[in-house]
Design an enzyme around this catalytic site. Structure first.
Site, PDB file in Angstrom:
ATOM      1  CG  LEU A  75      31.089 -14.464 -42.398  1.00 49.21           C
ATOM      2  CD1 LEU A  75      31.445 -14.264 -40.933  1.00 49.21           C
ATOM      3  CD2 LEU A  75      30.047 -13.459 -42.849  1.00 49.21           C
ATOM      4  CG  ASP A 126      31.046 -39.334 -55.146  1.00 48.33           C
ATOM      5  OD1 ASP A 126      30.082 -39.965 -54.659  1.00 48.33           O
ATOM      6  OD2 ASP A 126      31.051 -38.886 -56.309  1.00 48.33           O
TER       7      ASP A 126
END
Length: 155
Positions: A75, A126
């Protein structure tokens, strides 16, 4: 009780209509931290991680994420960002991240700052997970915001 702006009268999710708002200068600052072993933090600080320059890649990832927040958070409005900075500080057992995002527009950039910090920290995870799989990300929060109808906020 404050009405949630992303819900219509029937309680269905909606994108807020900001068309009637004035464009104003807006800025948001968010922070977060990734905790890790001292060895992993030292490897990041020394540029000794096999995948490359962890801090440079995390900084670019955070900037890219801020620019694409409306694609990730359903949104959120797409915004023309005028500034995104990611500051990363290697500490004895972790890395702290601070993102500052600015625009001139009809809605704020808090989500962009939070998304930038989160993505920068996830990128560090990561790139360094081979060194420490126990890393934890936390403390992601809005530190400050400026501009808009609701005014300024400082945590």
């Amino acid at each position: 009780m404050t009405r949630l702006t992303h819900l219509d009268e029937a309680g269905a999710a909606r994108m807020v209509d900001v068309g009637g708002k004035n464009e104003t200068a807006r800025e948001a600052v968010a922070e977060g931290r990734i905790a890790m072993s001292a060895e992993a933090a030292q490897a990041i600080a020394q540029g000794a991680v096999a995948k490359g320059d962890v801090l440079a890649v995390a900084r670019v990832a955070g900037i890219m994420a801020a620019k694409r927040t409306s694609e990730l958070i359903p949104l959120c409005h797409p915004l023309p960002l005028s500034k995104v900075t990611i500051d990363l500080t290697v500490e004895a057992e972790g890395v702290s991240a601070t993102a500052t995002v600015a625009t001139t527009g009809r809605t704020g950039v808090e989500m962009e700052a939070l998304t930038a910090v989160s993505t920068a920290l996830l990128t560090i995870y990561d790139m360094a997970k081979a060194l420490d799989k126990r890393m934890t990300i936390g403390g992601v929060r809005l530190l400050a915001k400026r501009g808009g109808k609701s005014g300024d906020f400082v945590a």
